[in-house]
Scaffold this motif. Sequence first.
Motif, PDB file in Angstrom:
ATOM      1  N   SER A  43      -6.471  78.280  57.149  1.00  0.00           N
ATOM      2  CA  SER A  43      -5.986  76.908  57.024  1.00  0.00           C
ATOM      3  C   SER A  43      -7.019  76.012  56.347  1.00  0.00           C
ATOM      4  O   SER A  43      -8.214  76.330  56.304  1.00  0.00           O
ATOM      5  CB  SER A  43      -5.635  76.344  58.399  1.00  0.00           C
ATOM      6  N   PHE A  44      -6.547  74.885  55.834  1.00  0.00           N
ATOM      7  CA  PHE A  44      -7.384  73.901  55.166  1.00  0.00           C
ATOM      8  C   PHE A  44      -7.382  72.589  55.951  1.00  0.00           C
ATOM      9  O   PHE A  44      -6.513  72.353  56.790  1.00  0.00           O
ATOM     10  CB  PHE A  44      -6.864  73.609  53.756  1.00  0.00           C
ATOM     11  N   ASN A  45      -8.359  71.720  55.636  1.00  0.00           N
ATOM     12  CA  ASN A  45      -8.325  70.336  56.110  1.00  0.00           C
ATOM     13  C   ASN A  45      -8.774  69.403  54.986  1.00  0.00           C
ATOM     14  O   ASN A  45      -9.368  68.368  55.217  1.00  0.00           O
ATOM     15  CB  ASN A  45      -9.192  70.130  57.366  1.00  0.00           C
ATOM     16  N   ASP A  46      -8.465  69.810  53.754  1.00  0.00           N
ATOM     17  CA  ASP A  46      -8.867  69.043  52.583  1.00  0.00           C
ATOM     18  C   ASP A  46      -7.792  68.044  52.170  1.00  0.00           C
ATOM     19  O   ASP A  46      -6.646  68.129  52.609  1.00  0.00           O
ATOM     20  CB  ASP A  46      -9.199  69.983  51.418  1.00  0.00           C
ATOM     21  N   VAL A  47      -8.164  67.100  51.318  1.00  0.00           N
ATOM     22  CA  VAL A  47      -7.243  66.062  50.843  1.00  0.00           C
ATOM     23  C   VAL A  47      -7.384  65.942  49.329  1.00  0.00           C
ATOM     24  O   VAL A  47      -8.497  65.881  48.799  1.00  0.00           O
ATOM     25  CB  VAL A  47      -7.539  64.688  51.485  1.00  0.00           C
ATOM     26  N   TYR A  48      -6.245  65.920  48.643  1.00  0.00           N
ATOM     27  CA  TYR A  48      -6.220  65.744  47.190  1.00  0.00           C
ATOM     28  C   TYR A  48      -5.240  64.640  46.831  1.00  0.00           C
ATOM     29  O   TYR A  48      -4.276  64.381  47.553  1.00  0.00           O
ATOM     30  CB  TYR A  48      -5.787  67.040  46.493  1.00  0.00           C
ATOM     31  N   CYS A  49      -5.483  64.034  45.678  1.00  0.00           N
ATOM     32  CA  CYS A  49      -4.573  63.005  45.164  1.00  0.00           C
ATOM     33  C   CYS A  49      -4.183  63.365  43.739  1.00  0.00           C
ATOM     34  O   CYS A  49      -5.047  63.663  42.905  1.00  0.00           O
ATOM     35  CB  CYS A  49      -5.234  61.631  45.197  1.00  0.00           C
ATOM     36  N   TYR A  50      -2.889  63.345  43.471  1.00  0.00           N
ATOM     37  CA  TYR A  50      -2.386  63.529  42.110  1.00  0.00           C
ATOM     38  C   TYR A  50      -1.929  62.169  41.599  1.00  0.00           C
ATOM     39  O   TYR A  50      -1.025  61.552  42.159  1.00  0.00           O
ATOM     40  CB  TYR A  50      -1.224  64.517  42.088  1.00  0.00           C
ATOM     41  N   SER A  51      -2.564  61.689  40.535  1.00  0.00           N
ATOM     42  CA  SER A  51      -2.237  60.362  39.989  1.00  0.00           C
ATOM     43  C   SER A  51      -0.950  60.432  39.185  1.00  0.00           C
ATOM     44  O   SER A  51      -0.823  61.232  38.254  1.00  0.00           O
ATOM     45  CB  SER A  51      -3.375  59.861  39.094  1.00  0.00           C
ATOM     46  N   ILE A  52      -0.010  59.603  39.540  1.00  0.00           N
ATOM     47  CA  ILE A  52       1.295  59.597  38.896  1.00  0.00           C
ATOM     48  C   ILE A  52       1.257  58.627  37.715  1.00  0.00           C
ATOM     49  O   ILE A  52       0.942  57.455  37.875  1.00  0.00           O
ATOM     50  CB  ILE A  52       2.388  59.187  39.902  1.00  0.00           C
ATOM     51  N   GLN A  53       1.573  59.148  36.523  1.00  0.00           N
ATOM     52  CA  GLN A  53       1.502  58.350  35.313  1.00  0.00           C
ATOM     53  C   GLN A  53       2.888  57.823  34.949  1.00  0.00           C
ATOM     54  O   GLN A  53       3.841  58.593  34.837  1.00  0.00           O
ATOM     55  CB  GLN A  53       0.953  59.194  34.159  1.00  0.00           C
ATOM     56  N   GLU A  54       3.019  56.536  34.734  1.00  0.00           N
ATOM     57  CA  GLU A  54       4.298  55.938  34.357  1.00  0.00           C
ATOM     58  C   GLU A  54       4.426  55.941  32.831  1.00  0.00           C
ATOM     59  O   GLU A  54       4.265  54.928  32.176  1.00  0.00           O
ATOM     60  CB  GLU A  54       4.389  54.511  34.904  1.00  0.00           C
ATOM     61  N   GLN A  55       4.704  57.108  32.297  1.00  0.00           N
ATOM     62  CA  GLN A  55       4.887  57.244  30.864  1.00  0.00           C
ATOM     63  C   GLN A  55       6.179  57.996  30.599  1.00  0.00           C
ATOM     64  O   GLN A  55       6.463  58.995  31.254  1.00  0.00           O
ATOM     65  CB  GLN A  55       3.708  57.986  30.228  1.00  0.00           C
ATOM     66  N   VAL A  56       6.948  57.522  29.664  1.00  0.00           N
ATOM     67  CA  VAL A  56       8.186  58.206  29.318  1.00  0.00           C
ATOM     68  C   VAL A  56       7.859  59.416  28.472  1.00  0.00           C
ATOM     69  O   VAL A  56       7.205  59.319  27.435  1.00  0.00           O
ATOM     70  CB  VAL A  56       9.134  57.268  28.551  1.00  0.00           C
ATOM     71  N   LEU A  57       8.290  60.582  28.935  1.00  0.00           N
ATOM     72  CA  LEU A  57       7.982  61.836  28.267  1.00  0.00           C
ATOM     73  C   LEU A  57       9.110  62.152  27.289  1.00  0.00           C
ATOM     74  O   LEU A  57      10.196  62.558  27.689  1.00  0.00           O
ATOM     75  CB  LEU A  57       7.826  62.960  29.297  1.00  0.00           C
ATOM     76  N   LYS A  58       8.890  61.958  26.015  1.00  0.00           N
ATOM     77  CA  LYS A  58       9.945  62.130  25.006  1.00  0.00           C
ATOM     78  C   LYS A  58      10.040  63.574  24.517  1.00  0.00           C
ATOM     79  O   LYS A  58      11.135  64.109  24.321  1.00  0.00           O
ATOM     80  CB  LYS A  58       9.683  61.210  23.827  1.00  0.00           C
ATOM     81  N   THR A  59       8.912  64.203  24.282  1.00  0.00           N
ATOM     82  CA  THR A  59       8.928  65.577  23.770  1.00  0.00           C
ATOM     83  C   THR A  59       7.994  66.427  24.627  1.00  0.00           C
ATOM     84  O   THR A  59       6.805  66.530  24.367  1.00  0.00           O
ATOM     85  CB  THR A  59       8.433  65.620  22.309  1.00  0.00           C
ATOM     86  N   PRO A  60       8.521  67.044  25.703  1.00  0.00           N
ATOM     87  CA  PRO A  60       7.675  67.855  26.589  1.00  0.00           C
ATOM     88  C   PRO A  60       6.987  68.974  25.835  1.00  0.00           C
ATOM     89  O   PRO A  60       7.549  69.598  24.942  1.00  0.00           O
ATOM     90  CB  PRO A  60       8.686  68.421  27.597  1.00  0.00           C
ATOM     91  N   VAL A  61       5.736  69.198  26.181  1.00  0.00           N
ATOM     92  CA  VAL A  61       4.963  70.295  25.607  1.00  0.00           C
ATOM     93  C   VAL A  61       4.769  71.344  26.676  1.00  0.00           C
ATOM     94  O   VAL A  61       4.377  71.042  27.792  1.00  0.00           O
ATOM     95  CB  VAL A  61       3.589  69.783  25.095  1.00  0.00           C
ATOM     96  N   ALA A  62       5.047  72.600  26.352  1.00  0.00           N
ATOM     97  CA  ALA A  62       4.908  73.690  27.332  1.00  0.00           C
ATOM     98  C   ALA A  62       3.464  73.787  27.772  1.00  0.00           C
ATOM     99  O   ALA A  62       2.544  73.736  26.956  1.00  0.00           O
ATOM    100  CB  ALA A  62       5.363  75.005  26.723  1.00  0.00           C
ATOM    101  N   ILE A  63       3.281  73.952  29.088  1.00  0.00           N
ATOM    102  CA  ILE A  63       1.927  74.035  29.646  1.00  0.00           C
ATOM    103  C   ILE A  63       1.597  75.474  29.994  1.00  0.00           C
ATOM    104  O   ILE A  63       2.374  76.122  30.641  1.00  0.00           O
ATOM    105  CB  ILE A  63       1.801  73.135  30.881  1.00  0.00           C
TER     106      ILE A  63
END
Length: 395
Positions: free
Chosen positions: A375-395
């Motif tokens: 088990s873990f007891n760590d904390v992470y934050c993912y920053s949510i970007q308010e940008q309109v994604l017009k042409t998704p690029v494969a990751i």
Amino acid sequence: MEEQKERPAFRNLRIDTARYQYLGLWEELRIPPPLPPRRCHHSAVMIQNKMYIYGGQDVHIGVLGDLWVLNIDPSSSSNELWTELHPSGDLPGPLCRHSAISRGNLIYLFGGTNNSVENSSIYVLNTENLVWTKINPSSEQPPAIDSHSACFNEADNTMIIFGGYINGVHSNELYIYNIQANEWSRPNSQRKPDPRSDHSAVIYQNYMWVYGGSSESERLSDFWRLNLRNLQWELVQSEGISPGTVSGHSVCVCGDVMLVFGGIREIIKETNSMYTYDFSSNKWLMIQHETQIKDPLSPSEIENYRKLAKQRHTVQYSSKEESAKADLTKQRSAVVGAQTQGRVKGIVPHSRDGHSSIVFEGGMYVFAGDRHQMSFNDVYCYSIQEQVLKTPVAI
């Protein structure tokens, strides 16, 4: 009661996945001791800027009955500290695989198990005076349920419970608790999702959306929504790349988007991949491939932790019970070694299931979980970007 500050609204939120930028959106919160013991299958709710976690389990320690709060302050990481709380009243006791919702300054906890006895009651914590109260409903309450989902429907002031285990068997029953009337109801529908546990559920507009989970023989990948007006189920036929078969994952709603993170696909196959579902376009998008990262603990640290966990079972608590618990908590915190306080950018959470995630001021905060019975007891934050994604690029 302290008036809650109005939080900024999300506007047509999209996730910026172009040009491999998702890695830079993660931050690890390095928080100095005291730290909560490691855990999975706990509950987590957000009230103002504080994340409250209750219970959970560690396979090496057992089921926990503690209550911790994390102060979240993106503008000043020095204020981000854990505090263990010691409430009074009708304590729920050790619980895992339960659920919790927040309403104002109150936390409603339902169901769960201590791996011996299942819970069928609702406990309410007043976070202002730290008093637990066990609720006695005016109608017949549901049977004991664990590994279910719970959502708060603000529109009619109800807590909606779906699925889980009842008497050791997967369920697809729906139970609704009316907070104002203090009454349970059990609506029926001609068409239902298959019985399941460890699925996810969120409310968006006039629907409760349910994804994945586990059945008696397999993990699931189906996507359903419950119409909250007539309480009828509909199978969602969506487009794009969905999370596939997964259970023990977490979900959050941000604006018009649902984020799905982590979970387990098969035995010892946890993941840290992430997907979004756009409610307005009915499309899924993978925004993070499964990412292999270094184990957060070295083999020697893991072995040391397991030895300390075994000591937990040999301690005979007496009049010095609280002192012994405090000593063990300090020992468990010390396993991770000295930490530098602050937020470290670009660190992706390890693959995990049984974790929690909540949204606060443009960030998704992930806490704890389990990988390969560690088990873990760590904390992470993912920053949510308010940008309109017009042409998704494969990751």
